[in-house]
Scaffold this motif. Structure first.
Motif, PDB file in Angstrom:
ATOM      1  N   ILE A  45      -4.793  -1.665  -8.497  1.00 10.60           N
ATOM      2  CA  ILE A  45      -3.386  -1.578  -8.910  1.00 10.60           C
ATOM      3  C   ILE A  45      -3.287  -1.301 -10.407  1.00 10.60           C
ATOM      4  CG2 ILE A  45      -1.237  -2.895  -9.129  1.00 10.60           C
ATOM      5  CD1 ILE A  45      -1.938  -4.240  -6.491  1.00 10.60           C
ATOM      6  N   ASP A  46      -4.141  -1.943 -11.192  1.00  4.31           N
ATOM      7  CA  ASP A  46      -4.078  -1.726 -12.639  1.00  4.31           C
ATOM      8  C   ASP A  46      -4.314  -0.263 -12.990  1.00  4.31           C
ATOM      9  OD1 ASP A  46      -3.516  -4.332 -12.987  1.00  4.31           O
ATOM     10  OD2 ASP A  46      -5.522  -4.935 -13.678  1.00  4.31           O
ATOM     11  N   TYR A  47      -5.201   0.385 -12.196  1.00 12.95           N
ATOM     12  CA  TYR A  47      -5.424   1.795 -12.496  1.00 12.95           C
ATOM     13  C   TYR A  47      -4.161   2.606 -12.232  1.00 12.95           C
ATOM     14  CZ  TYR A  47      -6.840   6.581 -12.343  1.00 12.95           C
ATOM     15  OH  TYR A  47      -6.887   7.926 -12.580  1.00 12.95           O
ATOM     16  N   ILE A  48      -3.472   2.314 -11.124  1.00 12.52           N
ATOM     17  CA  ILE A  48      -2.243   3.048 -10.817  1.00 12.52           C
ATOM     18  C   ILE A  48      -1.206   2.780 -11.916  1.00 12.52           C
ATOM     19  CG2 ILE A  48      -0.334   3.253  -9.173  1.00 12.52           C
ATOM     20  CD1 ILE A  48      -2.361   2.605  -6.958  1.00 12.52           C
ATOM     21  N   LEU A  49      -1.107   1.519 -12.342  1.00  8.36           N
ATOM     22  CA  LEU A  49      -0.134   1.192 -13.381  1.00  8.36           C
ATOM     23  C   LEU A  49      -0.497   1.868 -14.701  1.00  8.36           C
ATOM     24  CD1 LEU A  49       0.551  -2.594 -12.671  1.00  8.36           C
ATOM     25  CD2 LEU A  49       1.774  -0.585 -11.830  1.00  8.36           C
ATOM     26  N   SER A  50      -1.810   2.058 -14.932  1.00  3.50           N
ATOM     27  CA  SER A  50      -2.233   2.663 -16.189  1.00  3.50           C
ATOM     28  C   SER A  50      -1.802   4.120 -16.296  1.00  3.50           C
ATOM     29  CB  SER A  50      -3.753   2.558 -16.343  1.00  3.50           C
ATOM     30  OG  SER A  50      -4.382   3.527 -15.532  1.00  3.50           O
TER      31      SER A  50
ATOM     32  N   HIS B  48      -2.583   3.306   7.105  1.00  2.00           N
ATOM     33  CA  HIS B  48      -1.399   4.069   7.465  1.00  2.00           C
ATOM     34  C   HIS B  48      -0.384   4.049   6.340  1.00  2.00           C
ATOM     35  CE1 HIS B  48      -2.252   4.310  11.914  1.00  2.00           C
ATOM     36  NE2 HIS B  48      -1.710   5.480  11.647  1.00  2.00           N
ATOM     37  N   GLY B  49      -0.229   2.869   5.722  1.00  2.03           N
ATOM     38  CA  GLY B  49       0.701   2.743   4.610  1.00  2.03           C
ATOM     39  C   GLY B  49       0.351   3.706   3.494  1.00  2.03           C
ATOM     40  N   ILE B  50      -0.944   3.789   3.176  1.00  7.69           N
ATOM     41  CA  ILE B  50      -1.390   4.689   2.114  1.00  7.69           C
ATOM     42  C   ILE B  50      -1.072   6.137   2.471  1.00  7.69           C
ATOM     43  CG2 ILE B  50      -3.445   5.592   0.992  1.00  7.69           C
ATOM     44  CD1 ILE B  50      -4.598   2.701   1.278  1.00  7.69           C
ATOM     45  N   ALA B  51      -1.358   6.472   3.741  1.00  6.29           N
ATOM     46  CA  ALA B  51      -1.095   7.848   4.190  1.00  6.29           C
ATOM     47  C   ALA B  51       0.404   8.142   4.117  1.00  6.29           C
ATOM     48  CB  ALA B  51      -1.610   8.034   5.607  1.00  6.29           C
ATOM     49  N   ASN B  52       1.226   7.178   4.567  1.00  4.77           N
ATOM     50  CA  ASN B  52       2.680   7.349   4.499  1.00  4.77           C
ATOM     51  C   ASN B  52       3.135   7.597   3.073  1.00  4.77           C
ATOM     52  OD1 ASN B  52       3.614   4.824   6.976  1.00  4.77           O
ATOM     53  ND2 ASN B  52       2.547   6.757   7.172  1.00  4.77           N
ATOM     54  N   GLY B  53       2.631   6.768   2.169  1.00  3.13           N
ATOM     55  CA  GLY B  53       3.039   6.880   0.772  1.00  3.13           C
ATOM     56  C   GLY B  53       2.691   8.251   0.205  1.00  3.13           C
ATOM     57  N   HIS B  54       1.487   8.732   0.540  1.00  2.00           N
ATOM     58  CA  HIS B  54       1.048  10.039   0.051  1.00  2.00           C
ATOM     59  C   HIS B  54       1.957  11.145   0.585  1.00  2.00           C
ATOM     60  CE1 HIS B  54      -2.676  12.880  -0.545  1.00  2.00           C
ATOM     61  NE2 HIS B  54      -1.625  13.262  -1.239  1.00  2.00           N
TER      62      HIS B  54
ATOM     63  N   PRO C 123       0.799  -1.226   0.000  1.00  2.00           N
ATOM     64  CA  PRO C 123       0.000   0.000   0.000  1.00  2.00           C
ATOM     65  C   PRO C 123       0.833   1.279   0.000  1.00  2.00           C
ATOM     66  CG  PRO C 123      -0.344  -1.295   2.005  1.00  2.00           C
ATOM     67  CD  PRO C 123       0.403  -2.148   1.055  1.00  2.00           C
ATOM     68  N   SER C 124       1.911   1.341   0.779  1.00  2.00           N
ATOM     69  CA  SER C 124       2.666   2.587   0.833  1.00  2.00           C
ATOM     70  C   SER C 124       3.379   2.836  -0.486  1.00  2.00           C
ATOM     71  CB  SER C 124       3.651   2.566   2.001  1.00  2.00           C
ATOM     72  OG  SER C 124       4.592   1.542   1.807  1.00  2.00           O
ATOM     73  N   GLY C 125       3.933   1.790  -1.054  1.00  2.00           N
ATOM     74  CA  GLY C 125       4.638   1.947  -2.316  1.00  2.00           C
ATOM     75  C   GLY C 125       3.700   2.361  -3.429  1.00  2.00           C
ATOM     76  N   LEU C 126       2.549   1.704  -3.502  1.00  2.00           N
ATOM     77  CA  LEU C 126       1.572   2.035  -4.546  1.00  2.00           C
ATOM     78  C   LEU C 126       1.059   3.452  -4.372  1.00  2.00           C
ATOM     79  CD1 LEU C 126      -0.456  -1.281  -4.603  1.00  2.00           C
ATOM     80  CD2 LEU C 126       0.921  -0.391  -6.493  1.00  2.00           C
ATOM     81  N   SER C 127       0.814   3.831  -3.118  1.00  2.00           N
ATOM     82  CA  SER C 127       0.294   5.166  -2.844  1.00  2.00           C
ATOM     83  C   SER C 127       1.315   6.215  -3.251  1.00  2.00           C
ATOM     84  CB  SER C 127      -0.044   5.262  -1.357  1.00  2.00           C
ATOM     85  OG  SER C 127      -0.272   6.576  -0.980  1.00  2.00           O
ATOM     86  N   ALA C 128       2.590   5.978  -2.889  1.00  2.00           N
ATOM     87  CA  ALA C 128       3.632   6.924  -3.273  1.00  2.00           C
ATOM     88  C   ALA C 128       3.716   7.007  -4.791  1.00  2.00           C
ATOM     89  CB  ALA C 128       4.964   6.487  -2.679  1.00  2.00           C
ATOM     90  N   ALA C 129       3.675   5.847  -5.447  1.00  2.00           N
ATOM     91  CA  ALA C 129       3.780   5.827  -6.904  1.00  2.00           C
ATOM     92  C   ALA C 129       2.634   6.607  -7.535  1.00  2.00           C
ATOM     93  CB  ALA C 129       3.768   4.383  -7.399  1.00  2.00           C
ATOM     94  N   TYR C 130       1.419   6.414  -6.992  1.00  2.00           N
ATOM     95  CA  TYR C 130       0.254   7.087  -7.570  1.00  2.00           C
ATOM     96  C   TYR C 130       0.389   8.598  -7.480  1.00  2.00           C
ATOM     97  CZ  TYR C 130      -4.504   8.802  -8.054  1.00  2.00           C
ATOM     98  OH  TYR C 130      -5.606   9.511  -8.437  1.00  2.00           O
ATOM     99  N   TYR C 131       0.709   9.093  -6.278  1.00  2.00           N
ATOM    100  CA  TYR C 131       0.729  10.553  -6.123  1.00  2.00           C
ATOM    101  C   TYR C 131       1.934  11.171  -6.828  1.00  2.00           C
ATOM    102  CZ  TYR C 131      -3.294  10.064  -3.190  1.00  2.00           C
ATOM    103  OH  TYR C 131      -4.547   9.789  -2.780  1.00  2.00           O
TER     104      TYR C 131
END
Lengths: 186, 395, 599
Positions: C339-344, C579-585, C292-300
């Motif tokens: 995840i596919d949306y983030i990768l897209s 928390h992971g998502i928040a951290n990543g953001h 979650p944290s990695g994906l969130s960071a990647a997205y933002y």
């Protein structure tokens, strides 16, 4: 009630017939035929009790809806005749000759909505307002809150806080959150 | 049909009517005087003024002026959530706030298809009859008050205060009860309420006897009230006269009977009527109604269940939306047909509310008409006999 | 005759001369009825400053103001209502709507003051003579509500239908159910502060009410790029502080989030979120781990134009969300949707790459402008009791990962799970399903140190596990595993009296005389996980600060002592998706700052 509406429909073209209750029906008719229908109902169908003349402002359609409430005291049902008139230069045929109280209603509508009823006695006299120079106050675009803020002064020292924004300020001022909470407090 | 148009008063004396239909009142001729009765006058019910033109002691022209307490409640309610309407609308008639609460709540329920629990229906009926009772306790002796018979007013006011005590324990307030709300009511009867109410009703039973001796069997009252302020039968439809004013000319119209609402179908009563249409007739009708209301309250207290739900579930009041629609709700207040035209547009606030108060017709066109040829000293008597309530004219 | 009577009868009123007067001599002292609506009272400790009273007040008589000595904290805004009696009409709508029931009215109505400013005060804080007065208006009882107190039940598969397979057993709200549940929200926004990602919860619930789910999705993605996942397995700390929960069930925030995500088809995401044309800024960020944290960071980061590459050790993305949470709670296709949306958005992902062995961290440092590591906690912790090194003693995380990878794992007829957290429940319920498939019956027992009332697992997890015929027997501390002929016979436990000492530290106390034996031929340990930071070379590790207990120290933006290295997620915050998502953001914002400052 159904028979009556069928009878009326042969003579007048009625639209939007809605039964709110068994003995309360709303219908819409074109502006030109309205007073004709109201007179007909009074003289031939026994709707002798006039309940109310009201107006609804459909500002988004640019229309005023005039609503004539007629009651048939013998058979105990109501017909509500609605008609749409243009909001600009709003004008309607006066019905003051049908019932005495309509004069008062028309005076009120003239003052509160700016609808003219040519020929209605005393229609231009002040009804409630004196020295009013704003737009007619019952129109939707008249903002009562703004008027009172412009006219009066607020009590000093009053300040309120939105819980979500206040908590952000106190607990997590730098962290990302949704746009609404992010807005600064008033 | 022809008599529908026969509403012009007797103007055989003077003044003359000009070609344009206006009265030929020339103040400089010293024949006529203008006199303002109100807005600040103890004889006026509420804040209202009657501008009269007199010739000698006789009124030749009368005009009602309102607007002294206009607070734009209809407009204010248009800008508020549905739930916020009921504490505001009660102010549209101070004397009987409960009818405002009822018709507003009922309109909201009607448009959003909410049925209220049976217990709430009974409590609403009780509150409405108590409101009628306290209003009549003021109006019936109040008619004597307009002829300087103040004693009855004091008796009535005392008893009215006792009813307000009962209102206080039932609703939490004396005047602005805020008891009936969309979905139901705000409380069951407190413990011992019925017994205390019964005590008060017994006092009223006694009062009914006393006031008859004091007022209705009083030669002065009779002399002043009989034959004065006559409403003709055909005026009822012409002017939209309702309630006791209509019943006093023999037209038995009562919303509680004609369009039964709440629990009135389960109650046994027959609206009283009179024939003559003068002040005395109207007073008598109200007096009969006072007796009947006491009886109705007893019936209600005997028939209502002890316990039950007081409120139906409603949507969350903070974002309650009602689909586009319109309705008209009427009830019989002590003054007659009291109605609410309620329009919704799918948002969380009403598009339009319009109160139909009986005084709108009674105190404007009818009063102006009735005062012609009356004496100055009869102005208040006629006005009170119509039981006018200015706030419902200017809402 | 009538005439004479009419003249005489009024004189009967003289009879009153001898009667006692009915007037009250001193009305000021008269006490009002018990239900009277007089001045306000507020139980200041119960009040949470949600502001619902202010919203319902039709006269704008109520302001929410800070009060000295009342702290702003989770579930309490620290504000209290101040009432302006110049505007109050004593309708008591504020009392009837009060979420905590703290606000009431007294029956005091005669109080006066010469100072007009005294008619504006904070009930309960500014002391008044009627504060202890019991009488006065209270919210009528019962069945008198201004908003729904009962949660709309989430439709679930029956225990019998679900315990034989791994299909998702919570079926999700229908439109009508979601709108009904969303209707209960009072929009106070207390929850937003408690949510680690500070999601706009009242705002997206409002979008559901307005049936504007596209707007709802936009609000979700402002702070959380994994709504399908969070809508299912979020620990929903928001619901614990929900103001509606004080007198009723809290709003089902998690299920409502899921409803929004479920209702929006993935192929429309780009259009709804208006994410089509982001200009690449030419900067590159490497992200280690696709949790979650990695994906969130990647997205933002991707949203503001960064070129992100995720390095994932395993053959699929998601980290613990895929390999730690069983499919029946979080189906793989829903993970893929997020995840596919983030990768897209142009985020690149490289599977089966092990940082430290396949590529070194130093090389990432060289090739990228910044590195974010969200490598999570994957190493199981052992109880280290005698016998725990037996081959039939497993770590829950390993088993869960193997189940997700599709490997066949060993399932015995009698299993004991040690642990009382959500992971323990996950493995218990997974094993129960596997037993059911293999043997047609369930015999799995989970035992934890913590007694039932303080078990860290979500309540519903425990209830549902029991529905699925697993035995949960909490309050026992494991002492040894009995082994006979190299085969596990079972687990010896002793009664645990308390887990924490007075100062709140972990220091369990046992009653050694009260023991029990759980028969088992397989034992699973699920008492927590540890981090594996072997991939960080000694040289870099020296730049990073650790505390006494070996935890990595980062600043507010999750930046380590090695400025280019950001670390977030479970390693820092403990196991929790949101928390992971928040951290990543937050780290994404930090990385953006770092890179822009640098150049």
């Amino acid at each position: 009630m159904k028979d009556l509406l069928e009878r009326l429909n042969t003579k007048y073209s009625l639209t939007d017939i809605e039964y709110q209750r068994d003995n309360l029906v709303f219908l819409t008719i074109r502006k030109e035929n309205t007073i004709d229908l109201v007179t007909h109902l009074r003289d031939y169908e026994g709707f002798t009790h006039f309940v109310l003349l009201s107006c609804v402002d459909w500002i988004e359609d640019g229309k005023f809806q005039l609503t004539y409430f007629l009651n048939q005291p013998e058979r105990k049902y109501d017909i509500v005749v609605r008609t749409m008139i243009d909001r600009d230069n709003a004008e309607m045929v006066s019905a003051h000759h049908l019932w005495r109280q309509i004069t008062t209603y028309q005076r009120e509508l003239r003052e509160m909505y700016g609808i003219n009823f040519p020929g209605s006695p005393g229609v231009d006299e002040n009804f409630i307002l004196e020295g009013w120079d704003e737009i007619p106050p019952m129109r939707r675009e008249f903002d009562t809150k703004k008027y009172s803020e412009d006219t009066f002064f607020p009590r000093e020292g009053r300040k309120t806080h939105d819980p979500a924004s206040y908590m952000k300020e106190k607990l997590y001022p730098t962290e990302p959150t949704t746009a609404k909470v992010n807005k600064t407090d008033e | 049909m022809s008599n529908l148009f026969n509403w012009e008063p007797d103007r055989s004396k003077y003044p003359t009517v000009k070609d344009n239909g206006e009265l030929d009142v020339d103040l400089s001729s010293h024949k006529f005087t203008k006199l303002w009765v109100g807005p600040n006058h103890p004889g006026i019910t509420g804040n209202m003024a009657v501008e009269i033109t007199i010739s000698g002691d006789e009124i030749v022209q009368a005009k009602t002026h309102v607007g002294y307490l206009h607070r734009g409640f209809e407009k204010l309610i248009e800008r508020r959530l549905f739930i916020q309407g009921f504490p505001t609308c009660i102010r549209m008639c101070v004397a009987e706030p409960d009818y405002n609460e009822y018709i507003l709540s009922k309109a909201i329920e009607d448009l959003s298809g909410i049925e209220i629990p049976e217990m709430a229906e009974w409590l609403r009926t009780l509150a409405l009859e108590m409101a009628r009772l306290q209003s009549l306790l003021r109006t019936v002796p109040g008619q004597g008050g307009t002829f300087s018979l103040g004693l009855g007013v004091q008796w009535g006011m005392y008893l009215r205060d006792l009813i307000l005590d009962r209102f206080e324990e039932l609703t939490g307030a004396r005047i602005y009860h805020m008891y009936i709300l969309p979905g139901g009511v705000r409380g069951l009867l407190p413990d011992g309420f019925k017994a205390r109410m019964e005590e008060n009703l017994k006092l009223i039973d006694q009062f009914v006897i006393n006031i008859k001796k004091l007022m209705f069997d009083n030669v002065i009252f009779k002399k002043r009230a009989i034959g004065v302020g006559v409403i003709k039968k055909e005026w009822v439809d012409q002017f939209g006269i309702v309630g006791p004013n209509a019943r006093a000319v023999g037209i038995s119209r009562d919303i509680r009977k004609d369009y039964p609402y709440l629990k009135y179908q389960e109650l046994d009563f027959e609206p009283p009527t009179a024939k003559d249409g003068d002040i005395f007739a109207r007073s008598t009708v109200r007096y009969q109604e006072l007796i009947q209301t006491v009886d109705l309250i007893r019936q209600i207290m005997a028939k209502m269940p002890e316990k039950g739900d007081i409120k139906s579930p409603t949507p969350n009041v903070l974002h309650w939306k009602i689909a586009k629609g319109e309705t008209y709700i009427r009830s019989e207040s002590s003054r007659g047909e009291y109605g609410m035209y309620y329009v919704t547009d799918g948002s969380d606030k009403p598009r339009r509310i319009n109160l139909r108060g009986p005084s709108y017709n009674h105190a404007m066109s009818l009063l102006e008409h009735m005062l012609i040829n009356a004496n100055i000293s009869d102005v208040h008597a006629i006005m009170v006999s119509l039981q006018t309530c200015p706030p419902e004219i200017e809402r | 005759m009538g005439k004479i009577k009419d003249i005489l009868s009024p004189f009967t009123a003289w009879g009153n001369v001898v009667k006692e007067p009915v007037t009250i001599k001193n009305p000021i002292g008269r006490e009002a009825a018990p239900r009277y609506r007089g001045f306000h009272k507020n139980d200041i400790d119960t009040c949470i400053g949600c502001g619902t009273c202010e919203v319902i007040c039709e006269n704008e008589a109520i302001d929410l103001v800070p009060v000295d000595g009342i702290e702003t904290k989770d579930g309490d805004s620290g504000l209290r209502p101040m009432i302006d009696y110049g505007r109050c009409c004593w309708c008591a709508l504020c009392v009837d709507v009060c979420t905590t029931g703290s606000l009431t009215l007294s029956n005091e109505y005669t109080w006066v003051s010469e100072d007009p400013d005294e008619f504006r005060f904070i009930p309960g804080v500014d002391k008044k003579s009627w504060d202890d007065n019991e009488k006065g208006w209270k919210k009528p009882e019962p069945n008198y509500e201004f908003y729904g107190k009962k949660r709309v039940d989430m439709p679930e598969l029956h225990a019998e239908d679900r315990d034989k397979s791994f299909i998702e057993f919570v079926t999700g709200y229908s439109k009508q159910q979601a709108e009904e549940e969303a209707d209960r929200c009072v929009e106070c926004g207390i929850c937003t502060a408690t949510c680690p990602a500070h999601m706009g919860i009242p705002e997206y619930i409002k979008a559901i009410r307005n049936d504007d789910l596209e707007e709802g999705l936009r609000i979700l993605y402002e702070t959380n790029p994994l709504p399908e996942i969070c809508g299912r397995i979020c620990t929903h700390k928001c619901e614990e502080v929900c103001s509606v929960g004080h007198n009723g069930d809290p709003i089902s925030i998690r299920w409502l989030k899921r409803y929004i995500a479920d209702q929006n088809p993935s192929e429309k995401y780009k259009e709804i979120l208006n994410a089509g044309n982001v200009e690449n800024n030419g900067k590159k960020v490497a992200i280690i781990g696709s949790g979650p944290s990695g994906l969130s960071a990647a997205y933002y980061l991707a949203l503001i134009g960064y070129d992100c590459t995720i390095y994932e050790k395993l053959p699929a993305a998601g980290g613990m969300m895929r390999y730690g949470i069983p499919e029946y709670r979080l189906p793989y296709d829903q993970i893929d949707k997020d995840i596919d949306y983030i990768l897209s958005l142009g985020v690149d992902i490289k599977y089966n790459v092990n940082i430290g062995t396949d590529i070194t961290l130093d090389k990432l440092k060289k090739d990228y402008d910044a590195v974010f590591a969200g490598t999570g906690l994957h190493l199981g912790r052992s109880t280290r009791i005698p016998g725990s090194d037996h081959k039939n003693v497993f770590f829950a995380t390993d088993l869960l990962r193997e189940i997700s990878l599709g490997d066949e794992i060993q399932v015995s007829e009698k299993i004991v799970v040690i642990g009382g957290g959500n992971v323990a429940m996950d493995i218990t319920r997974s094993l129960a399903r596997l037993q059911n498939i293999k043997f047609g019956k369930v015999d799995v027992t989970a035992t934890s140190l913590e007694s039932e009332d303080i078990m860290p697992a979500d309540r519903e997890e425990v209830v549902e596990a029991r529905e699925e015929k697993a035995i949960i027997d909490p309050g026992w501390g494991p002492t040894s595993i009995e082994i006979e002929n190299d085969k596990i016979k079972g687990l010896h436990v002793q009664k645990c009296l308390s887990v924490f000492d007075e100062s709140g530290r972990f220091n369990p106390k046992f009653d050694e005389s009260n023991t029990k034996f759980f028969e088992a031929d397989m034992i699973v340990e699920s008492i927590g996980q540890g981090m594996d930071v072997e991939y960080i070379s000694k040289e870099i590790r020296d730049q990073i600060e650790f505390d006494q207990r070996g935890r990595i120290q980062v600043n507010d933006y999750f930046q380590t002592g090695a400025k280019w290295l950001f670390i977030g997620g479970d390693i820092i915050q403990g196991p929790d998706v949101i928390h992971g998502i928040a951290n990543g953001h937050k780290a994404a914002i930090g990385i953006d700052k770092f890179i822009n400052q640098d150049k």
